[in-house]
Structure formats: structure tokens, C-alpha cells
Design an enzyme around this catalytic site. Structure first.
Site, short mmCIF file in Angstrom:
data_model
loop_
_atom_site.label_atom_id
_atom_site.label_comp_id
_atom_site.label_asym_id
_atom_site.label_seq_id
_atom_site.Cartn_x
_atom_site.Cartn_y
_atom_site.Cartn_z
CB CYS A 46 -0.88 -0.04 1.25
SG CYS A 46 -1.79 1.47 1.61
CG HIS A 47 0.75 6.08 -1.01
ND1 HIS A 47 1.13 6.70 -2.17
CD2 HIS A 47 1.04 6.94 0.00
CE1 HIS A 47 1.62 7.89 -1.87
NE2 HIS A 47 1.57 8.06 -0.57
CB THR A 48 0.14 3.55 4.33
OG1 THR A 48 -1.06 4.20 3.90
CG2 THR A 48 0.48 3.99 5.74
CG HIS A 68 -1.06 -1.91 6.10
ND1 HIS A 68 0.01 -1.30 5.48
CD2 HIS A 68 -2.15 -1.31 5.61
CE1 HIS A 68 -0.42 -0.35 4.67
NE2 HIS A 68 -1.74 -0.34 4.72
CD GLU A 69 -3.63 -3.47 0.19
OE1 GLU A 69 -3.93 -2.29 0.46
OE2 GLU A 69 -3.27 -3.81 -0.94
CB CYS A 98 -11.68 -5.24 21.39
SG CYS A 98 -12.50 -3.84 22.19
CB CYS A 101 -12.82 -0.61 23.70
SG CYS A 101 -12.97 -0.10 21.97
CB CYS A 104 -15.86 -1.84 20.00
SG CYS A 104 -14.31 -2.16 19.13
CB CYS A 112 -10.97 -0.96 18.07
SG CYS A 112 -10.63 -2.10 19.42
NE ARG A 116 -4.09 4.06 16.36
CZ ARG A 116 -2.79 4.16 16.21
NH1 ARG A 116 -1.96 3.41 16.92
NH2 ARG A 116 -2.28 5.01 15.35
CB CYS A 176 -5.11 -1.65 3.37
SG CYS A 176 -5.02 0.14 3.60
NE ARG A 374 -2.82 -1.63 -2.60
CZ ARG A 374 -2.83 -0.30 -2.41
NH1 ARG A 374 -2.27 0.52 -3.27
NH2 ARG A 374 -3.41 0.21 -1.34
N1 LIG Z 1 -7.21 6.48 5.82
C1 LIG Z 1 -6.93 5.23 5.55
O1 LIG Z 1 -7.47 4.32 6.19
C2 LIG Z 1 -5.98 4.89 4.48
C3 LIG Z 1 -5.23 5.86 3.85
N2 LIG Z 1 -4.40 5.54 2.82
C4 LIG Z 1 -3.74 6.67 2.15
O2 LIG Z 1 -4.54 6.97 1.01
C5 LIG Z 1 -3.72 7.53 -0.02
C6 LIG Z 1 -3.90 6.75 -1.31
O3 LIG Z 1 -3.37 5.44 -1.18
P1 LIG Z 1 -3.12 4.54 -2.51
O4 LIG Z 1 -4.31 4.55 -3.37
O5 LIG Z 1 -2.53 3.27 -2.04
O6 LIG Z 1 -1.95 5.43 -3.18
P2 LIG Z 1 -1.46 5.62 -4.67
O7 LIG Z 1 -0.11 6.21 -4.60
O8 LIG Z 1 -1.64 4.37 -5.45
O9 LIG Z 1 -2.50 6.69 -5.26
C7 LIG Z 1 -2.44 8.05 -5.04
C8 LIG Z 1 -2.79 8.75 -6.35
O10 LIG Z 1 -2.85 10.16 -6.14
C9 LIG Z 1 -2.17 10.79 -7.23
N3 LIG Z 1 -1.76 12.13 -6.83
C10 LIG Z 1 -0.62 12.51 -6.17
N4 LIG Z 1 -0.62 13.85 -6.00
C11 LIG Z 1 -1.77 14.31 -6.55
C12 LIG Z 1 -2.33 15.62 -6.70
N5 LIG Z 1 -1.70 16.69 -6.25
N6 LIG Z 1 -3.53 15.73 -7.31
C13 LIG Z 1 -4.17 14.64 -7.79
N7 LIG Z 1 -3.68 13.38 -7.69
C14 LIG Z 1 -2.49 13.22 -7.08
C15 LIG Z 1 -1.00 9.85 -7.51
O11 LIG Z 1 -0.41 10.09 -8.77
P3 LIG Z 1 1.12 9.58 -9.01
O12 LIG Z 1 1.06 8.09 -9.00
O13 LIG Z 1 1.47 10.15 -10.35
O14 LIG Z 1 1.93 10.15 -7.88
C16 LIG Z 1 -1.73 8.50 -7.45
O15 LIG Z 1 -2.41 8.21 -8.67
C17 LIG Z 1 -2.29 7.51 0.54
O16 LIG Z 1 -2.05 8.76 1.14
C18 LIG Z 1 -2.37 6.42 1.59
O17 LIG Z 1 -1.34 6.56 2.54
C19 LIG Z 1 -4.30 4.28 2.31
C20 LIG Z 1 -5.01 3.29 2.89
C21 LIG Z 1 -5.84 3.48 4.07
N1 LIG Z 2 1.21 8.79 10.81
C1 LIG Z 2 0.13 9.65 10.43
C2 LIG Z 2 -1.22 8.93 10.45
C3 LIG Z 2 -1.26 7.59 9.78
C4 LIG Z 2 -2.70 7.18 9.44
O1 LIG Z 2 -3.57 8.00 9.32
N2 LIG Z 2 -2.95 5.89 9.23
C5 LIG Z 2 -4.25 5.42 8.79
C6 LIG Z 2 -4.11 4.13 8.13
S1 LIG Z 2 -3.22 4.23 6.64
C7 LIG Z 2 -3.41 2.79 5.87
O2 LIG Z 2 -2.86 2.53 4.85
C8 LIG Z 2 -5.22 5.19 9.92
O3 LIG Z 2 -6.23 4.54 9.74
N3 LIG Z 2 -4.99 5.69 11.07
C9 LIG Z 2 -5.89 5.49 12.17
C10 LIG Z 2 -5.18 4.84 13.31
O4 LIG Z 2 -5.83 4.64 14.36
O5 LIG Z 2 -4.00 4.48 13.15
C11 LIG Z 2 0.01 10.85 11.37
O6 LIG Z 2 0.28 10.67 12.56
O7 LIG Z 2 -0.42 11.90 10.90
ZN LIG Z 3 -2.89 0.79 3.50
ZN LIG Z 4 -12.61 -2.01 20.71
#
Ligand SMILES: NC(=O)C1=CN([C@@H]2O[C@H](COP(=O)(O)OP(=O)(O)OC[C@H]3O[C@@H](n4cnc5c(N)ncnc54)[C@H](OP(=O)(O)O)[C@@H]3O)[C@@H](O)[C@H]2O)C=CC1
Ligand SMILES: N[C@@H](CCC(=O)N[C@@H](CSC=O)C(=O)NCC(=O)O)C(=O)O
Ligand SMILES: [Zn+2]
Ligand SMILES: [Zn+2]
Length: 381
Positions: A46-48, A68-69, A98, A101, A104, A112, A116, A176, A374
Site C-alpha cells: 500500500c502507499h502507506t 498491512h494488506e 475488540c 471498548c 467499539c 477501536c 491502539r 486495506c 497494486r
Molecule cells: N485512511 C486510511 O485508512 C488509508 C489511507 N491511505 C492513504 O490513502 C492515499 C492513497 O493510497 P493509494 O491509493 O494506495 O496510493 P497511490 O499512490 O496508489 O494513489 C495516489 C494517487 O494520487 C495521485 N496524486 C498525487 N498527488 C496528486 C495531486 N496533487 N492531485 C491529484 N492526484 C495526485 C498519484 O499520482 P502519481 O502516481 O502520479 O503520484 C496517485 O495516482 C495515501 O495517502 C495512503 O497513505 C491508504 C489506505 C488506508
Molecule cells: N502517521 C500519520 C497517520 C497515519 C494514518 O492516518 N494511518 C491510517 C491508516 S493508513 C493505511 O494505509 C489510519 O487509519 N490511522 C488510524 C489509526 O488509528 O491508526 C500521522 O500521525 O499523521
Molecule cells: Zn494501507
Molecule cells: Zn474495541
């Protein structure tokens, strides 16, 4: 029988930010009480993971085992584990559930509180690690999952058993990216028929938002990405329009003005799937006055801040966020797996690359190329 004994296996260790992972033998301890040891079969990147390895997020800690995926099979369980048993097919959950908590039980969130604090420190709930390298040094866990290892240990609240007929080389993506984007659309935003939607960032997360909005019957789904190669995918997942802000804007025109003009005043829902805080601001400001909601999914570095004129919120726009798509992993993953098996949820379409596990550093490079959504890694190779 490996139960109760340490297992020596291959893992990809992140020793230092900005450096490639080191593929080497490590030792994985047996699970303690309320822990589960999993034989990881498949994991995606994943990007993260890439962002953490890059070192841009100061929260990233090393040496650690990222990932994590992932999906696999339970090898053994510690005392008191009742939700899974050896042989179960499982997905690791970075958002635990869980069921006991305050979070949950609230019925208001999928976050949860049970693990954490320790998860954030890269250790198991008892404060220690189950991973050691051949020098005897402890290696940190990551996001409660650490799927870049042939065997991992997770808390019992951080794992869900799934239908054994579901292919693990696909369902790992439900750990993820797909779940996060799809859930953000259908659960966090609860997009309704006829709504207008803009999605910033067409990676797996953004395209999964598109999929969710399309399933809900959104009337307009505009994808905004700086890479034209993402246009074809955006349309395949259900987008109605694609805008590349680096070339599709008139002189002096902003992306906000463009989107407001395309939607007669702004969108019902926007989603940031880039992690860029300037993009987050544009996403909020492209929302319709009075009711538009912007959902932040993208991860920015710890310490980064977002800003806008308070007037944007005074005049009815709503800024919110979504982790793991608002999905409760243990209660709701089964439904997503069934939807996938019934052909109602696209997952296979996100797999653009496959590699053997020892080629994991190439998988990180894949993610930075426009032709990759991916890469799925086979841990047996
Ligand atoms: N909140 C959550 O639970 C989760 C959050 N995330 C986060 O979500 C985001 C996306 O993840 P993922 O899909 O895997 O990542 P990817 O890198 O596959 O996708 C991100 C996309 O955004 C594009 N991009 C970058 N900058 C810009 C911009 N300024 N304007 C428009 N598009 C842009 C990238 O282009 P290019 O490839 O050309 O850079 C790419 O196509 C990441 O920040 C990730 O960390 C992921 C999973 C869970
Ligand atoms: N390190 C960052 C925050 C990181 C973050 O937001 N993680 C996501 C998951 S990203 C998955 O690919 C998330 O769900 N966070 C919630 C959590 O409880 O961890 C920062 O501190 O800004
Ligand atoms: Zn992820
Ligand atoms: Zn819980």
C-alpha cells in the site's frame, strides 16, 4: 508441529528510512495469550508502506517489518483465543475490533481503543516484539499486522476469519486499499443515488471510492489526478469525468473553480486520496455550499496541518476523515468477501502486478509508476 515453538522464516526488514528492505531470515516467536500466529500467503504493498519507508512521516519507526494488506492461514493461537483457530483463512486488520471498548460499543466509529497505543509503538499488547533478527535484535511490528514476513503474530482482535473458498491472492487487498476506499464512499459518506462526487487521487484507494460511488448510483463521479494514465482506469471503475489539473485548466483557473463550474456550484461529496494537504483544501472548497462533505482518506506526515477559511465551514461545508473506510473488520469483512465472491465488488481489477516475495523492493518501485495499482507478492517465492 511448529505450535509453541519459534519459527525461522524469511522477512523483509525495514532497517532504515529511505533504504531498500533487507530480505533475510528472522525468528518469529510463538503467540502469547490472545495472540495469533499467521502463515502469510499473500500481501500487497500500500502507499502507506512506501510512505513510511520513505521516512517523510516522522512517526515511522525502525527497524520494523512493514506490510498491512495481507492474507494467510492461522498456524497457531495463544491461550484464550476463541475467534480463530489453526487452519482458518484470515485477513490481518490494522483497525482492530475488540467489540468491548468504548469505541467499539459506541456504534459511532470503527476505531477501536484496545490495542491502539501499543500498535502505534510497534509492539504487541504486552509491550514486547515477536520478531528478532539473527543477531538477536528485536524488530518492531507495524500497524498491528507486519505482513512482509512469511509468519507474523497479531492480536486476536486484529484478525478476521474469512470464507476458505475466497482466493487469498485477491482478498489480501481487502486488508486495506479496496475496503478503505469502498467503505469511505458507502459507509463514511453514505453516497446516495444522484449525488455528485469528486475523487482526488486515482490509486487503489481513490478508484475504490469511485467503485463505491458508482454502486450507489452517483450521477457524476469526477476523478482528479495529475497522471493521464489513470484516466482509463477511472472510467472503467465508474467515473463519468477525468480532470488532470496540471493540463486541463484554463490560464489562471483553479481546480476548485473548474469543479464548481462542472457541477453547478460544487459537489455533494469529495474525497482526498492523495495525502497532500493542499489537495485536501481544494477538495473541501470544491464542496457545495450548505451541505457538501469532504472526506480525508490520504495520509500526511505526522505534524502536517490542513487549513481553510473558517467561512468555508460556516457556510455549511463539512470536513471529516475516514480510517479503513469506517469498516468494522471482524463484523463486516465477511460481507465484503461475499460481495466479492458474488461478483458485486471488484478486487481482481486492482492487481496490475504480481511478484515473488523476495522481489519486494521492485514492488515498492512499481507503486511509483503510473501503470501500477497494486503489486501482489507471493510469500512462498
Ligand atoms: N485512511 C486510511 O485508512 C488509508 C489511507 N491511505 C492513504 O490513502 C492515499 C492513497 O493510497 P493509494 O491509493 O494506495 O496510493 P497511490 O499512490 O496508489 O494513489 C495516489 C494517487 O494520487 C495521485 N496524486 C498525487 N498527488 C496528486 C495531486 N496533487 N492531485 C491529484 N492526484 C495526485 C498519484 O499520482 P502519481 O502516481 O502520479 O503520484 C496517485 O495516482 C495515501 O495517502 C495512503 O497513505 C491508504 C489506505 C488506508
Ligand atoms: N502517521 C500519520 C497517520 C497515519 C494514518 O492516518 N494511518 C491510517 C491508516 S493508513 C493505511 O494505509 C489510519 O487509519 N490511522 C488510524 C489509526 O488509528 O491508526 C500521522 O500521525 O499523521
Ligand atoms: Zn494501507
Ligand atoms: Zn474495541
Amino acid at each position: 508441529m511448529s505450535e509453541g515453538k519459534p519459527i525461522t522464516c524469511i522477512a523483509a526488514v525495514a532497517y532504515e528510512a529511505g533504504k531498500p528492505l533487507t530480505v533475510e531470515e528472522i525468528v518469529v516467536d510463538p503467540p502469547k495469550a490472545h495472540e495469533v500466529r499467521i502463515k502469510v500467503e499473500y500481501t500487497a504493498v500500500c502507499h502507506t508502506d512506501a510512505y513510511t519507508l520513505s521516512g517523510v512521516d516522522p512517526e515511522g519507526a525502525f527497524p520494523s517489518i512493514l506490510g498491512h494488506e495481507g492474507a494467510g492461514v492461522v498456524e497457531s493461537v495463544g491461550e484464550g483465543v476463541t475467534n480463530v483457530k489453526p487452519g482458518d483463512h484470515v485477513i490481518a486488520l490494522y483497525t482492530a475490533e475488540c467489540k468491548e471498548c468504548k469505541f467499539c460499543k459506541s456504534g459511532k466509529t470503527n476505531l477501536c481503543g484496545s490495542v491502539r497505543a501499543t500498535q502505534g509503538k510497534g509492539v504487541m499488547p504486552d509491550g514486547t516484539s515477536r520478531f528478532h533478527n539473527k543477531k538477536g535484535e528485536d524488530l518492531l511490528h507495524f500497524m498491528g499486522c507486519s505482513t512482509f514476513s512469511q509468519y507474523t503474530v497479531v492480536a486476536d482482535v486484529s484478525v478476521v476469519a474469512i470464507d476458505p473458498k475466497a482466493p487469498l491472492d485477491k482478498t489480501c487487498l481487502l486488508g486495506c486499499g479496496v475496503t478503505t476506499g469502498y467503505g469511505a464512499a458507502v459507509k463514511t459518506a453514505d453516497v446516495q443515488k444522484g449525488d455528485t462526487v469528486a475523487v482526488f487521487g486515482a490509486g487503489t484507494v481513490g478508484l475504490s471510492v469511485v467503485q463505491g460511488a458508482h454502486v450507489r448510483g452517483a450521477s457524476k463521479i469526477i476523478v482528479v489526478d495529475i497522471n493521464d494514465e489513470k484516466k482509463q482506469w477511472a472510467l472503467e471503475f465508474g467515473a463519468t469525468d477525468f480532470v488532470n489539473p496540471s493540463k486541463d485548466l484554463k490560464d489562471g483557473e483553479t481546480i476548485v473553480e473548474k469543479l464548481v463550474e462542472m457541477t453547478d456550484g460544487g459537489l455533494d461529496f469529495t474525497f482526498d486520496c492523495t495525502g497532500n494537504t493542499d489537495v485536501m483544501r481544494s477538495a473541501l472548497e470544491a464542496c457545495h455550499k450548505g451541505w457538501g462533505q469532504s472526506i480525508i482518506i490520504g495520509v500526511a506526515a505526522a505534524g502536517k496541518e490542513i487549513s481553510t477559511r473558517p467561512f468555508q465551514l460556516v457556510t455549511g461545508r463539512v470536513w471529516k476523515g475516514s480510517a479503513f473506510g469506517g469498516i468494522k473488520g471482524r463484523s463486516e469483512m465477511g460481507g465484503l468477501v461475499s460481495d466479492y465472491m458474488d461478483g458485486k465488488l471488484k478486487v481482481d481489477e486492482f492487481i496490475t502486478h504480481r511478484r515473488g516475495f523476495t522481489d519486494i523492493n521492485s514492488a515498492f518501485e512499481d507503486l511509483h509508476h503510473g501503470d501500477c495499482l497494486r503489486t501482489v507478492l507471493d510469500l512462498s517465492k
